[in-house]
Design an enzyme around this catalytic site. Structure first.
Site, short mmCIF file in Angstrom:
data_model
loop_
_atom_site.label_atom_id
_atom_site.label_comp_id
_atom_site.label_asym_id
_atom_site.label_seq_id
_atom_site.Cartn_x
_atom_site.Cartn_y
_atom_site.Cartn_z
N GLU A 437 0.53 -3.74 9.29
CA GLU A 437 -0.35 -3.58 10.45
C GLU A 437 -0.98 -4.91 10.87
O GLU A 437 -2.13 -4.95 11.29
CB GLU A 437 -1.45 -2.58 10.09
CG GLU A 437 -1.64 -1.46 11.03
CD GLU A 437 -0.58 -1.33 12.10
OE1 GLU A 437 0.40 -0.63 11.84
OE2 GLU A 437 -0.73 -1.89 13.19
C1 LIG Z 1 5.75 -1.01 3.20
C2 LIG Z 1 5.78 -1.54 4.59
C3 LIG Z 1 5.60 -0.68 5.65
C4 LIG Z 1 5.66 -1.16 6.96
N1 LIG Z 1 5.59 -0.28 8.01
C5 LIG Z 1 5.89 -0.72 9.26
C6 LIG Z 1 6.05 0.21 10.32
O1 LIG Z 1 5.88 1.42 10.18
N2 LIG Z 1 6.41 -0.28 11.53
C7 LIG Z 1 6.63 -1.61 11.75
O2 LIG Z 1 6.97 -1.98 12.86
N3 LIG Z 1 6.46 -2.52 10.75
C8 LIG Z 1 6.11 -2.11 9.52
N4 LIG Z 1 5.97 -3.00 8.48
C9 LIG Z 1 6.12 -4.41 8.76
C10 LIG Z 1 4.82 -5.18 8.61
O3 LIG Z 1 3.94 -4.86 9.64
C11 LIG Z 1 5.19 -6.68 8.52
O4 LIG Z 1 5.79 -6.87 7.26
C12 LIG Z 1 3.99 -7.57 8.71
O5 LIG Z 1 3.51 -7.49 10.02
C13 LIG Z 1 4.31 -9.03 8.39
O6 LIG Z 1 5.50 -9.46 9.00
P1 LIG Z 1 6.60 -10.18 8.10
O7 LIG Z 1 6.90 -9.29 6.95
O8 LIG Z 1 7.75 -10.57 8.96
O9 LIG Z 1 5.91 -11.46 7.54
P2 LIG Z 1 5.83 -12.89 8.26
O10 LIG Z 1 5.46 -12.70 9.69
O11 LIG Z 1 7.05 -13.65 7.95
O12 LIG Z 1 4.59 -13.53 7.52
C14 LIG Z 1 4.70 -14.23 6.26
C15 LIG Z 1 3.36 -14.92 5.98
O13 LIG Z 1 3.11 -15.89 7.02
C16 LIG Z 1 1.85 -15.64 7.65
N5 LIG Z 1 1.95 -15.91 9.07
C17 LIG Z 1 2.97 -15.62 9.91
N6 LIG Z 1 2.68 -16.00 11.16
C18 LIG Z 1 1.43 -16.51 11.14
C19 LIG Z 1 0.54 -17.06 12.12
N7 LIG Z 1 0.87 -17.12 13.40
N8 LIG Z 1 -0.68 -17.49 11.72
C20 LIG Z 1 -1.05 -17.42 10.45
N9 LIG Z 1 -0.25 -16.91 9.48
C21 LIG Z 1 0.97 -16.46 9.81
C22 LIG Z 1 1.54 -14.19 7.38
O14 LIG Z 1 0.14 -13.92 7.38
C23 LIG Z 1 2.17 -13.96 6.00
O15 LIG Z 1 1.27 -14.32 5.00
C24 LIG Z 1 5.87 -2.54 7.18
C25 LIG Z 1 6.01 -3.42 6.10
C26 LIG Z 1 5.99 -2.93 4.82
C27 LIG Z 1 6.23 -3.88 3.67
#
Ligand SMILES: Cc1cc2nc3c(=O)[nH]c(=O)nc-3n(C[C@H](O)[C@H](O)[C@H](O)COP(=O)(O)OP(=O)(O)OC[C@H]3O[C@@H](n4cnc5c(N)ncnc54)[C@H](O)[C@@H]3O)c2cc1C
Length: 587
Positions: A437
């Site tokens: 989220e």
């Molecule tokens: C169990 C689970 C359930 C989920 N459920 C859903 C769902 O129902 N629907 C859905 O659409 N998604 C869902 N997600 C996805 C979830 O919302 C994302 O994993 C999350 O938003 C982070 O994206 P990412 O995994 O690509 O991490 P990344 O975006 O790659 O982030 C990696 C790290 O970099 C940091 N980072 C990235 N960009 C920035 C920035 N601009 N400024 C500062 N820091 C940054 C982040 O804070 C994080 O620490 C789910 C994920 C999991 C694991």
């Protein structure tokens, strides 16, 4: 794991004294609402949570979910529990009566939802996502889509999902690639979505996916994303679920926690394109999805409160039973709850959890005030407060849940590290909360960028003014004690100073991001302290066991947790120099 007992008294207290649920009755949608009504609803929900949903939690963790040829099968007992939930009308509490809802306040529904998540976080995620989908459709879809989909979603007969994430598009939704091509009165949606919570399952008769995708002529970036409603089963003329749509779960993730919540890789359009319907205007999908995401951010914060509450209950019971060592003032070995350091852990857990509940419910009550308030200026003020509190609730309550569930493991000693106690499950389940989220890093950027710099601190200074007025309450010093009151006063000043510092740094490319997390933790620690102070004032004349316990937790929060503000206030003053100076290859 001991049985879950909903903390009904504290829930009713926070709703009654801190969110002023009785005061909501002055607003046209809520004229029937009162604290008594809230207590009756909470009481009934508590029974379902304790006797039906909580007993499935440990088994769900062990058993997990399965993907079969015809879809995902939920963990044992989950489907029956979900039927009980639908039959009891629990899915419809806060929704519009026009679509079968009960028109009750969101803040009351939130207290009820705390119970589902505390009982069983995996199970509670299904209603959580459905609720957000209802909000997004109600706020953005045309009348025909609303009429066809909302009644069954409001009742809970159909569930909802949120499909944003793709392998290359996580925090950065500008990178979304899924496509939607117009075809007659609908669109054909193709693409892959990952990490979709409850993306498929056998608990509801249909699943309504809200999917972000691009139209063929869409501009690049976030301004070219549209929102589509893609049902698992297309609807027959009479509105019942009919033919299978071209979308399915193709695999399930193996996760650290929430094993019984299916996290699906979803494929849209393997056979020509899933039929979908546009929600809202073309290219404005992200704004529409934000209706859902804002709601879900509050309720993810609430999940933090819920899992922390469950951890408190478990730790309390264990520490009262486990005999080890002779506590100070005792002659014989006795329960570990007698040791000062064990009390430190329990009090920290209790104070953080109660502060989190206060912060989360107060934030959620702003949703009701925005909804019910007819005066435009007052309404705008509530909207500003809601926008400001949302990242605080999501960020702080999910961070504190890490600490509380970890302390629960610690209270159990070696047994905490052994799966059968269940302390490990709470710890593992809670770990997702700061990630999904919008990670807490993204929440902090939201607080700094959209919620503070954009309005030049208006919302924050309005809230600080209210805190100042609270600090001027005549009896406050005698209730809190002069040292605690002085600490709170200094902490409020520190938030004001940090806000000025941030505003002064708005031209810097790196400073706002460098200090964002400290700014979030500082503000939330202090806002939660303010709410705890309000709690202490309202029990000042009361000598019941509840009031005595509350007073102690407030005092403990102010003495032992509020001073953390200094760490954040000082750290953010150092800004970005050291943080950014090291070349990336040396990190
Ligand atoms: C169990 C689970 C359930 C989920 N459920 C859903 C769902 O129902 N629907 C859905 O659409 N998604 C869902 N997600 C996805 C979830 O919302 C994302 O994993 C999350 O938003 C982070 O994206 P990412 O995994 O690509 O991490 P990344 O975006 O790659 O982030 C990696 C790290 O970099 C940091 N980072 C990235 N960009 C920035 C920035 N601009 N400024 C500062 N820091 C940054 C982040 O804070 C994080 O620490 C789910 C994920 C999991 C694991």
């Amino acid at each position: 794991m001991p049985e879950y007992k909903a903390p009904l008294q504290d829930m009713a207290f926070v709703l009654g004294e801190l969110t002023d649920i009785d005061g909501l009755a002055a607003l046209p949608p809520f004229t029937e609402v009162s604290r008594d009504l809230a207590e009756a609803v909470l009481d009934e929900a508590g029974k379902l949570a304790s006797s039906v949903i909580a007993p499935l939690n440990a088994d769900g963790d062990r058993h997990g979910v399965r993907l079969q040829e015809d879809g995902v099968v939920a963990a044992p007992g989950f489907r029956d529990a979900y039927q009980r939930y639908v039959e009891g009308g629990w899915g419809s509490l806060q929704f519009d009566p026009e679509y079968g809802g009960q028109g009750l306040p969101f803040s009351l529904a939130v207290a009820v939802q705390e119970m589902w998540h505390a009982a069983n976080m995996s199970w509670g995620l299904c209603p959580l996502l459905s609720q957000g989908a209802v909000e997004a459709i109600a706020a953005n879809a045309d009348e025909s889509l609303k009429a066809r989909y909302l009644p069954a979603m409001v009742s809970g007969a159909w569930s909802g999902t949120m499909n944003l994430t793709e392998p290359q598009a996580g925090s950065d939704l500008a990178a979304v690639k899924a496509r939607a091509v117009p075809e007659g009165d609908h669109f054909r949606v193709t693409g892959q979505k990952i990490f979709i919570t409850w993306g498929d399952h056998d608990m509801a008769d249909n699943i309504v996916h809200l999917v972000l995708a691009r139209l063929p002529d869409a501009p690049e970036g976030v301004k070219g994303i549209s929102l589509f409603l893609v049902p698992k089963y297309l609807l027959n003329e009479d509105g019942s679920p009919g033919e299978r749509n071209d979308c399915r779960a193709i695999s399930l993730e193996h996760k650290i926690g929430i094993h019984a919540s299916p996290t699906c890789v979803m494929s849209y359009g393997d056979n020509g394109g899933a039929i979908g319907y546009l929600v809202g205007k073309p290219n404005q999908g992200l704004a529409c999805m934000f209706t859902m995401m804002n709601n879900a951010r509050l309720t993810v914060g609430l999940q933090g409160v819920a899992v922390a509450e469950r951890a408190c209950q478990q730790a309390r019971e264990y520490c009262r039973e486990r005999v080890q060592g002779v506590a100070p003032g005792q002659r014989e070995a006795g329960p570990i709850v007698g040791h000062p350091d064990v009390r430190r852990m329990l009090m920290t857990m209790n104070a953080l959890t109660e502060a989190g509940r206060a912060l989360a419910y107060v934030g959620c009550a702003e949703v009701d005030r925005v909804h019910g308030e007819s005066d435009p200026q007052r309404r705008a003020r509530h909207q500003r407060r809601l926008d400001l509190l949302t990242p605080l609730v999501k960020g702080w309550c999910t961070e504190m849940a890490q600490e509380v569930t970890s302390l629960n493991v610690q209270c159990h000693g070696g047994m905490g590290f052994i799966e059968e106690t269940g302390a490990g499950q709470l710890f593992r389940d809670a770990r997702i909360l700061p990630i999904y989220e919008g990670t807490n890093g993204i929440q902090a950027m939201d607080l700094v960028g959209r919620k503070t710099l954009r309005d030049r601190g208006t919302a924050m200074f309005e809230m600080l003014e209210e805190m100042d007025a609270f600090l001027a309450e005549p009896h406050l010093e005698s209730v809190l004690g002069s040292e605690r009151k002085a600490l709170l006063t200094d902490a409020v000043v520190a938030v004001a100073d940090a806000t000025e510092f941030l505003l002064g740094a708005s031209d810097s490319a790196t400073l706002p991001g460098a200090i964002a997390f400290h700014y979030l933790m500082l503000s939330a620690t202090v806002v939660a302290a303010w709410q705890m102070g309000r709690a202490a004032l309202s029990v000042a004349e009361d000598d019941s066991p509840f009031a005595r316990r509350k007073r102690h937790h407030v005092h403990f929060y102010l003495e032992q947790i509020l001073p953390r503000y200094l760490h954040h206030a000082r750290a953010l003053r150092f800004g970005d120099d050291t943080l950014m100076a090291l070349p990336e290859e040396l990190l």
